[in-house]
Design an enzyme around this catalytic site. Structure first.
Site, mmCIF file in Angstrom:
data_model
loop_
_atom_site.group_PDB
_atom_site.id
_atom_site.type_symbol
_atom_site.label_atom_id
_atom_site.label_comp_id
_atom_site.label_asym_id
_atom_site.label_seq_id
_atom_site.Cartn_x
_atom_site.Cartn_y
_atom_site.Cartn_z
ATOM 1 N N ARG B 238 0.866 -1.184 0.000
ATOM 2 C CA ARG B 238 0.000 0.000 0.000
ATOM 3 C C ARG B 238 0.894 1.223 0.000
ATOM 4 N NH1 ARG B 238 -2.459 1.134 5.337
ATOM 5 N NH2 ARG B 238 -0.993 2.872 5.258
ATOM 6 N N HIS B 242 -3.654 4.736 4.445
ATOM 7 C CA HIS B 242 -4.851 3.882 4.542
ATOM 8 C C HIS B 242 -6.052 4.610 3.953
ATOM 9 C CE1 HIS B 242 -8.291 1.779 6.175
ATOM 10 N NE2 HIS B 242 -8.654 2.878 6.809
ATOM 11 N N TYR B 251 3.965 6.039 11.373
ATOM 12 C CA TYR B 251 4.313 4.627 11.590
ATOM 13 C C TYR B 251 5.314 4.062 10.578
ATOM 14 C CZ TYR B 251 0.266 4.211 8.400
ATOM 15 O OH TYR B 251 -0.616 4.359 7.359
#
Lengths: 348, 339
Positions: B238, B242, B251
C-alpha cells in the site's frame, strides 16, 4: 451433500390442499410449516447446526432432509456468523434461506452479520439485493437449560433497522406466521418460544391471508385491563385471566405476535376499551420492549388511561440458572400484582 | 499450486488492455486523493500500488456468471470489471454507502465497509451456484488485516467443508492502517493457513500483473470445474495512506516506503510491454492520456451528482416498509421539507 440439485430458484409450486384442522404440538406445526414452505418454494433452503441428519435439537426440522434432500436441508459447521453470513450470499444468489440458530444465546456471535449485513443489504444496495431470510431462533426461558440457552433478544433485534421480528404463541400461530414470514422479501427474526414446543393445539393448514397474519390478535377479550404479551407469556397471561375472572376482573389478553412492526393501532384499540394496560415480558426491564409498548399506548391513549402502563418483566440480571428461573420469569403472582396496581391506581 | 492445466499465456492485446486498465485505475485513484484535498469528496481509501493485484484479478471475472465481493478499496477491480465508475465513486462522495452502481447488474457487490464482512457472503453465493447447478465462481476480496477476523476463518472452513466454488483473493499490502503484517498475521502467511482448511493456495507477486492474471485464471478453472475453493495471497504494497485521513509518517518512514514498495507495478508492466514489443512508447503515452481524460470525465460527472433526496433514507430499508417507518417518513417530509 447429496446429488440433488435445485434447478432454478424463484419458482413457486402449488400449495398442498388444506387438511382438516388437527391437534399438533408447536414443534410439529413448525415442522409442517417448513415442509409446506420447502414443497411450495423451490428457492427455500434450510440450513444450520444439526438441522439435517438429526432433525434439529428440538426436532423442528425432523425428516425434512430425507424428504427434500441434503442440498435443500443441510448441516453447516458450528459457527453462527458463518450460517448467517452464508445466508446473505445465498439470498444474493436468489435463494430464500431459512437458517436456524440452535439457541437464542447463540445468536450473539452472529450479531455482526445480522445487524450490519442482513439488516442493511437491501438499504446498501438500494433495494437491488433484498434479503428474504427467515432466521428461526428457539427463544426465551422455561426449560431449565444451561447458560446461554434462554435469552430474550426481541428488543435487540427490534432496534435494528431493516429487520422484522415475530413470535408465535400457539401451534396455529406458529404454522401460519412461519409460512407468512418465509414468503416475505425482507428478513424476519422468528422467535420460537421453546417452552411451548410440546404444547398441543388445533392447527389449520392452507393460508389465512395477510390480514390473519399481520398485527396483534386478541387472545381473550375482556373489559377491565389489557395484558400485553408475546411468545410463551401469552399462555401465562391467559392463565392469569382465568384466575382474575374468578374475582370478577375481566382481563383482555393481547397477543402482540409482531414485535417489529408493533401493532400500535391494535394496542390502542384494546387499551381504549379497557383503559388500563400491563405489558409482560421475560426480557430485562430496562430498555425492554415493554418500554416501547408503554410509549405507544401512552401516546395514543393518554386521555383514556386510568393508570400508567405497568410493566411486569424479567429483572436487569443475566438470565439465571434453571433453579432460579421461576423467580426470574414473570409468574402468575407477579402479573396479578401488576393488574392490582393498575386497578387500584388513583390520580394523586 | 492448483492441479489444473496452465491457461494459455496472455496475448499482446490482453497485455495492452491490462495496461490501459491499470493506468486508468492509477489516474482515477490519484485524482480522487486530490479531490479530497480540494474538498470535492470527504474521504477516500487509495489503492495506489495495488493496481496489478486488483486489475489482474478483476480482469479474469466472467460477468455473465461470476460475482465479485469487494471491500472499500477495490477501485481497480471495479474498473477492470466495467463497473460504472461514477456510481462507484459515489460512495466516496458520501452519496450512498454501497455506491450508486447496480450491484446485481455489475456482478460486483455493494462497497463493503465492514472488514471481512463480505467474505462469508461470497461463500454463500458460491454454494448457491452449486445448489442451482450453475458454474459461477465467487471472487472474495480481503486483506491481511481482515485475515485476523473470525469471519474469515468461518468462511474458509465453510468453503472447505462445502467445496464451494469461491476464490479468496487476499491482497497482502503490508499494512492494516498502521499495523504491519508481521504484527497482524501469525505465521507470516495467509496462504499458509489455507492448507488447514483443505484449500489449495498460492502466493503470487501481487505487483506482477501477468502472475496475478495467471494465478487467478488457474484458481477460477479449478473452482469452476468442481475442484473446490482456492486462496491466492497477492503480495503487494500500500504505497499511499490507509485513507485520506491517515498519516503514514507516524508509523513508517519514506525510506521504509522506498525500500519495501518494490518496483511500481505500472512501470513494471510498461517495461515488459516495451521489452517484448507488445507495445511501444506511443501506446503508453496514449494510454496514460486516455486514463487522465477518463478520470476527468468521472470528476465532471461526480461533481454533477447532487445529494440523494432525503426520502431515500426511508425508501430502501425494507421491500415492504413498516407502518412506523412510513409515519416517520411522512413526519420528516412535513418537518424537514416543509410540504
Amino acid at each position: 451433500m447429496s446429488e440433488t440439485t435445485i434447478a432454478a430458484p424463484g419458482r413457486t409450486g402449488a400449495d398442498p390442499e388444506p387438511a382438516a384442522p388437527r391437534q399438533l404440538s408447536m414443534q410439529q406445526a413448525l415442522n409442517l410449516a417448513l415442509a409446506d414452505i420447502l414443497a411450495t418454494d423451490p428457492a427455500a433452503v434450510v440450513l444450520g447446526e444439526d438441522v439435517g441428519t438429526l432433525g434439529g435439537v428440538f426436532r423442528v426440522t425432523d425428516g425434512l432432509q430425507g424428504r427434500f434432500g441434503a442440498a435443500r436441508v443441510f448441516d453447516t459447521p458450528l459457527a453462527e456468523s458463518g450460517i448467517l453470513g452464508m445466508s446473505v450470499g445465498l439470498a444474493m444468489a436468489g435463494f430464500h434461506p431459512l437458517p436456524e440458530v440452535q439457541f437464542d444465546g447463540f445468536a450473539y456471535p452472529a450479531v455482526n452479520q445480522i445487524v450490519c449485513q442482513i439488516g442493511r443489504m437491501n438499504y446498501r444496495s438500494r433495494g437491488t439485493l433484498p434479503m428474504p431470510i427467515t432466521l428461526r431462533v428457539p427463544s426465551f426461558g422455561g426449560i431449565r437449560a444451561p447458560e446461554h440457552h434462554g435469552e430474550s433478544l426481541e428488543a435487540l433485534f427490534a432496534h435494528v433497522p431493516g429487520l422484522k421480528v415475530v413470535s408465535p404463541s400457539t401451534p396455529e400461530e406458529a404454522y401460519h406466521l412461519l409460512r407468512y414470514a418465509a414468503a416475505r422479501p425482507d428478513p424476519v427474526i422468528f422467535m420460537e418460544p421453546k417452552s411451548r414446543y410440546w404444547q398441543k393445539g388445533e392447527v389449520s393448514t392452507g393460508r389465512r391471508g395477510a390480514d390473519g397474519d399481520l398485527g396483534s390478535r386478541v387472545a381473550r377479550p375482556g373489559k377491565h385491563v389489557t395484558l400485553i404479551a408475546w411468545g410463551a407469556m401469552v399462555a401465562r397471561c391467559l392463565q392469569v385471566a382465568e384466575l382474575a375472572a374468578e374475582d370478577g376482573i375481566e382481563v383482555e389478553v393481547l397477543d402482540l405476535r409482531w414485535l417489529k412492526p408493533l401493532d400500535a393501532e391494535g394496542l390502542a384499540a384494546s387499551v381504549r376499551r379497557t383503559r388500563r394496560a400491563v405489558v409482560v415480558h421475560e426480557a430485562p426491564l430496562t430498555s425492554g420492549l415493554g418500554a416501547e409498548v408503554a410509549a405507544l399506548v401512552t401516546e395514543r391513549c393518554f386521555d383514556t388511561l386510568r393508570a400508567p402502563v405497568e410493566r411486569v418483566t424479567g429483572f436487569d440480571v443475566p438470565y439465571p440458572s434453571g433453579d432460579l428461573e421461576d423467580e426470574y420469569i414473570p409468574n402468575i403472582d407477579r402479573i396479578l400484582f401488576g393488574i392490582q396496581r393498575v386497578l387500584e391506581y388513583r390520580r394523586g | 499450486m492448483p492441479a489444473t492445466t496452465d491457461p494459455p499465456a496472455l496475448t499482446a492485446p490482453e497485455l495492452r488492455e491490462l495496461y490501459r486498465l491499470m493506468a486508468a485505475t492509477r489516474a482515477l485513484d490519484t485524482a480522487a486523493v486530490a479531490w479530497q484535498r480540494q474538498g470535492a469528496i470527504p474521504g477516500f481509501a487509495p489503492q495506489l500500488g495495488q493496481e496489478a493485484a486488483q486489475v489482474g484479478s478483476g480482469f479474469v471475472v466472467d460477468r455473465r456468471r461470476d460475482f465479485a465481493f469487494p471491500t472499500y478499496r477495490e477501485l481497480g477491480v471495479a474498473r477492470a470489471m466495467g463497473v460504472d465508475m461514477v456510481g462507484y465513486m459515489a460512495t466516496h462522495k458520501a452519496l450512498w454507502h454501497g455506491g450508486l452502481y447496480d450491484p446485481a447488474q455489475s456482478r460486483f457487490a455493494p462497497v463493503q465497509a465492514v472488514v471481512a464482512g463480505s467474505v462469508l457472503h461470497a461463500v454463500g453465493w458460491a454454494h448457491g451456484q452449486t445448489l442451482a447447478g450453475h458454474d459461477g465462481v465467487a471472487l472474495s476480496y480481503f486483506g491481511d488485516g481482515a485475515s485476523s477476523q473470525g469471519d474469515v476463518h468461518e468462511a474458509m472452513n465453510f468453503a472447505g467443508v462445502l467445496r464451494a466454488p469461491v476464490v479468496f483473493f487476499v491482497q497482502n499490502n503490508g499494512w492494516a492502517i498502521s499495523v504491519p503484517t508481521e504484527r497482524q498475521v501469525a505465521g507470516g502467511s495467509v496462504a499458509a493457513r489455507a492448507a488447514g482448511y483443505g484449500i489449495v493456495s498460492e502466493r503470487v507477486d501481487g505487483n506482477d500483473v501477468v502472475a496475478v492474471v495467471e494465478a487467478t485464471r488457474r484458481a477460477f478453472a479449478q473452482a469452476r470445474s468442481g475442484g473446490g475453493p482456492v486462496l491466492i495471497e497477492a503480495m503487494t504494497y500500500r504505497r499511499g495512506p490507509h485513507s485520506t485521513s491517515d498519516d503514514p509518517g507516524r508509523y513508517r518512514s519514506l525510506e521504509d516506503e522506498r525500500r519495501d514498495a518494490g518496483t511500481d507495478p505500472l512501470e513494471r508492466l510498461a517495461q515488459q510491454l516495451l521489452r517484448t514489443g507488445a507495445a511501444d512508447q506511443a501506446f503508453l503515452e496514449e494510454a496514460r492520456s486516455a486514463a487522465a481524460a477518463d478520470a476527468e470525465q468521472v470528476r465532471t460527472k461526480l461533481a454533477a451528482l447532487g445529494p440523494r433526496p432525503g426520502r431515500e433514507m426511508f425508501e430502501f430499508v425494507y421491500q415492504e416498509p413498516t407502518g412506523a417507518l412510513k409515519s416517520q417518513a411522512a413526519a420528516w417530509r412535513v418537518e424537514s421539507e416543509h410540504v
